[in-house]
Design an enzyme around this catalytic site. Sequence first.
Site, PDB file in Angstrom:
ATOM      1  N   GLY A 169      29.826 -24.662  -7.758  1.00 48.75           N
ATOM      2  CA  GLY A 169      29.946 -25.739  -6.769  1.00 48.75           C
ATOM      3  C   GLY A 169      29.585 -25.223  -5.387  1.00 48.75           C
ATOM      4  O   GLY A 169      29.408 -24.007  -5.175  1.00 48.75           O
ATOM      5  N   GLY A 174      36.118 -25.483  -3.467  1.00 53.14           N
ATOM      6  CA  GLY A 174      37.421 -25.120  -4.035  1.00 53.14           C
ATOM      7  C   GLY A 174      37.332 -24.149  -5.207  1.00 53.14           C
ATOM      8  O   GLY A 174      38.301 -23.993  -5.969  1.00 53.14           O
ATOM      9  N   ARG A 216      19.983 -14.205  -5.275  1.00 51.71           N
ATOM     10  CA  ARG A 216      20.975 -15.058  -5.949  1.00 51.71           C
ATOM     11  C   ARG A 216      20.765 -14.978  -7.465  1.00 51.71           C
ATOM     12  O   ARG A 216      21.728 -14.954  -8.225  1.00 51.71           O
ATOM     13  CB  ARG A 216      20.849 -16.505  -5.464  1.00 51.71           C
ATOM     14  CG  ARG A 216      21.248 -16.705  -3.991  1.00 51.71           C
ATOM     15  CD  ARG A 216      21.276 -18.192  -3.683  1.00 51.71           C
ATOM     16  NE  ARG A 216      21.182 -18.514  -2.284  1.00 51.71           N
ATOM     17  CZ  ARG A 216      22.138 -19.102  -1.563  1.00 51.71           C
ATOM     18  NH1 ARG A 216      23.289 -19.404  -2.113  1.00 51.71           N
ATOM     19  NH2 ARG A 216      21.949 -19.396  -0.293  1.00 51.71           N
ATOM     20  N   SER A 243      26.484 -20.133  -7.637  1.00 48.63           N
ATOM     21  CA  SER A 243      25.487 -20.147  -8.739  1.00 48.63           C
ATOM     22  C   SER A 243      24.639 -21.424  -8.664  1.00 48.63           C
ATOM     23  O   SER A 243      24.763 -22.300  -9.517  1.00 48.63           O
ATOM     24  CB  SER A 243      26.158 -19.986 -10.101  1.00 48.63           C
ATOM     25  OG  SER A 243      27.370 -20.682 -10.221  1.00 48.63           O
TER      26      SER A 243
HETATM   27  N1  LIG Z   1      23.381 -18.605   2.928  1.00 48.72           N
HETATM   28  C1  LIG Z   1      24.519 -18.749   2.266  1.00 48.72           C
HETATM   29  N2  LIG Z   1      24.631 -19.682   1.295  1.00 48.72           N
HETATM   30  C2  LIG Z   1      25.781 -19.817   0.610  1.00 48.72           C
HETATM   31  N3  LIG Z   1      26.877 -19.038   0.800  1.00 48.72           N
HETATM   32  C3  LIG Z   1      26.807 -18.084   1.766  1.00 48.72           C
HETATM   33  C4  LIG Z   1      25.636 -17.898   2.515  1.00 48.72           C
HETATM   34  N4  LIG Z   1      25.859 -16.884   3.374  1.00 48.72           N
HETATM   35  C5  LIG Z   1      27.102 -16.438   3.164  1.00 48.72           C
HETATM   36  N5  LIG Z   1      27.686 -17.156   2.190  1.00 48.72           N
HETATM   37  C6  LIG Z   1      29.030 -16.851   1.661  1.00 48.72           C
HETATM   38  O1  LIG Z   1      28.794 -16.295   0.378  1.00 48.72           O
HETATM   39  C7  LIG Z   1      29.578 -16.936  -0.595  1.00 48.72           C
HETATM   40  C8  LIG Z   1      28.750 -17.278  -1.830  1.00 48.72           C
HETATM   41  O2  LIG Z   1      28.498 -16.182  -2.603  1.00 48.72           O
HETATM   42  P1  LIG Z   1      28.013 -16.367  -4.097  1.00 48.72           P
HETATM   43  O3  LIG Z   1      27.826 -15.001  -4.639  1.00 48.72           O
HETATM   44  O4  LIG Z   1      28.953 -17.248  -4.809  1.00 48.72           O
HETATM   45  O5  LIG Z   1      26.610 -17.109  -3.906  1.00 48.72           O
HETATM   46  S1  LIG Z   1      25.460 -17.339  -4.986  1.00 48.72           S
HETATM   47  O6  LIG Z   1      26.094 -17.731  -6.246  1.00 48.72           O
HETATM   48  O7  LIG Z   1      24.686 -16.122  -5.121  1.00 48.72           O
HETATM   49  O8  LIG Z   1      24.636 -18.424  -4.423  1.00 48.72           O
HETATM   50  C9  LIG Z   1      30.113 -18.194  -0.002  1.00 48.72           C
HETATM   51  O9  LIG Z   1      31.453 -18.241  -0.425  1.00 48.72           O
HETATM   52  P2  LIG Z   1      32.142 -19.614  -0.951  1.00 48.72           P
HETATM   53  O10 LIG Z   1      32.377 -20.411   0.300  1.00 48.72           O
HETATM   54  O11 LIG Z   1      33.404 -19.122  -1.574  1.00 48.72           O
HETATM   55  O12 LIG Z   1      31.244 -20.285  -1.910  1.00 48.72           O
HETATM   56  C10 LIG Z   1      29.952 -18.002   1.508  1.00 48.72           C
HETATM   57  O13 LIG Z   1      31.179 -17.597   2.048  1.00 48.72           O
HETATM   58  N1  LIG Z   2      42.094 -29.072  -4.583  1.00 52.41           N
HETATM   59  C1  LIG Z   2      42.145 -28.893  -3.279  1.00 52.41           C
HETATM   60  N2  LIG Z   2      42.755 -29.759  -2.477  1.00 52.41           N
HETATM   61  C2  LIG Z   2      42.790 -29.557  -1.154  1.00 52.41           C
HETATM   62  N3  LIG Z   2      42.236 -28.508  -0.532  1.00 52.41           N
HETATM   63  C3  LIG Z   2      41.612 -27.623  -1.273  1.00 52.41           C
HETATM   64  C4  LIG Z   2      41.534 -27.758  -2.677  1.00 52.41           C
HETATM   65  N4  LIG Z   2      40.827 -26.708  -3.184  1.00 52.41           N
HETATM   66  C5  LIG Z   2      40.500 -25.959  -2.112  1.00 52.41           C
HETATM   67  N5  LIG Z   2      40.970 -26.494  -0.971  1.00 52.41           N
HETATM   68  C6  LIG Z   2      40.767 -25.958   0.354  1.00 52.41           C
HETATM   69  O1  LIG Z   2      39.369 -26.029   0.626  1.00 52.41           O
HETATM   70  C7  LIG Z   2      38.929 -24.875   1.290  1.00 52.41           C
HETATM   71  C8  LIG Z   2      37.806 -24.225   0.468  1.00 52.41           C
HETATM   72  O2  LIG Z   2      38.348 -23.765  -0.733  1.00 52.41           O
HETATM   73  P1  LIG Z   2      37.787 -22.473  -1.443  1.00 52.41           P
HETATM   74  O3  LIG Z   2      38.584 -22.273  -2.682  1.00 52.41           O
HETATM   75  O4  LIG Z   2      37.723 -21.351  -0.482  1.00 52.41           O
HETATM   76  O5  LIG Z   2      36.316 -22.964  -1.813  1.00 52.41           O
HETATM   77  P2  LIG Z   2      35.051 -22.145  -2.278  1.00 52.41           P
HETATM   78  O6  LIG Z   2      35.542 -20.902  -2.962  1.00 52.41           O
HETATM   79  O7  LIG Z   2      34.312 -23.052  -3.185  1.00 52.41           O
HETATM   80  O8  LIG Z   2      34.288 -21.849  -1.039  1.00 52.41           O
HETATM   81  C9  LIG Z   2      40.148 -23.985   1.470  1.00 52.41           C
HETATM   82  O9  LIG Z   2      40.651 -24.158   2.746  1.00 52.41           O
HETATM   83  C10 LIG Z   2      41.128 -24.495   0.441  1.00 52.41           C
HETATM   84  O10 LIG Z   2      42.460 -24.328   0.853  1.00 52.41           O
END
Ligand SMILES: Nc1ncnc2c1ncn2[C@@H]1O[C@H](COP(=O)(O)OS(=O)(=O)O)[C@@H](OP(=O)(O)O)[C@H]1O
Ligand SMILES: Nc1ncnc2c1ncn2[C@@H]1O[C@H](COP(=O)(O)OP(=O)(O)O)[C@@H](O)[C@H]1O
Length: 339
Positions: A169, A174, A216, A243
Amino acid sequence: MDAPRAARLAARPPVPRASARLPFGFASSSPTAPRRAGWWWCPRDPRADSSGGAGAFASPSRCPRLAAAHRNRSRLANLGFPRPRLPRSPAAGTGTRVTGDGDCDGRPLVECAGDRPIQEHAGVVEEKASKMSSTVPKSSNIFWHDCPVGKADRQKLLKQKGCVVWITGLSGSGKSTLACTLGRELHTRGKLAYVLDGDNLRHGLNKDLGFKAEDRVENIRRVGEVAKLFSDAGLVCIASLISPYRRDREACRALLSDGSFVEVFLNMSLELCEARDPKGLYKLARAGKIKGFTGIDDPYEAPLNCEIEIKEVDGVCPSPCDMAGQVVTYLEEKGFLDE
Ligand SMILES: Nc1ncnc2c1ncn2[C@@H]1O[C@H](COP(=O)(O)OS(=O)(=O)O)[C@@H](OP(=O)(O)O)[C@H]1O
Ligand SMILES: Nc1ncnc2c1ncn2[C@@H]1O[C@H](COP(=O)(O)OP(=O)(O)O)[C@@H](O)[C@H]1O
């Protein structure tokens, strides 16, 4: 050299000539393609143990898995341990030897190089290989070694079945929250789980990778392989990564046997994720300070056939406990939390 050792060595299968080896990704899938004798043919299992596959071609004497089991039995017997049972063939019912074409589990055999069947992956590998050198196997003269204790034994010990829960996602949807909540819930139930979080892995295993498309791709490939190992260890492996590319998630799915890859799509709108923006990354991306941010100026390909989809209803997302509950229910129904 003592006579029994000389006899054992003479009885070993021939070692393939390096010059006869085809480079990974360049084999022909034509039924008339030359077939080499000896140990060039290996089953999808033990490394990629999904069933089926093209290029069925086998004989009992060419099943490395069965041969490895024979060698392990002999070694254990020589050390005075009881001989373990040989792999059984479900196709044959009670047999302990390969019957007909196929490996010792009755599956068709396909040609392998490195650790994947060439015929299925050739196109994908060729394209990716042009971008990432790590997808091109560089080792030669390598052989698979089976151990007498296998996945089934570990699952019995743990009273659960190894699988991969792959959470995908947008950033902020989340994923990490669900992964941790699910991990805690399983722990409370006495089930062994391990979280592979994209952000965390980029601090170590994947610290050499950025966010370009090919990085990626490699990120997901590595985590898919690690997840497969955890699953083989008998754990519920929870992988949470953006992903973004469908094809890479499907490649991870293909590494696992049917049904043990559970794709969970956190289908949250960009508006919701951007409103959350816990790390301030969307703001930076909108300001042009981060280039290639998923959902802003980089693509996200939603799954077409995931096992579980979790959505917001009227802009409201289910609670973390509800989301984890959905996944636990699925795992229970599919028998992953039983022996
Ligand atoms: N350009 C860009 N695009 C998306 N995400 C970014 C980028 N730069 C840094 N980040 C941070 O890296 C986290 C995603 O890492 P992933 O290894 O899950 O990415 S991927 O599956 O290879 O696309 C992602 O964490 P999540 O917010 O938990 O998804 C971001 O915090
Ligand atoms: N089911 C949910 N309901 C409300 N807030 C959520 C929920 N899941 C995640 N959050 C909040 O959303 C934000 C992003 O969640 P996170 O788990 O870090 O997402 P991701 O790993 O996809 O980036 C965080 O501040 C988290 O507390």
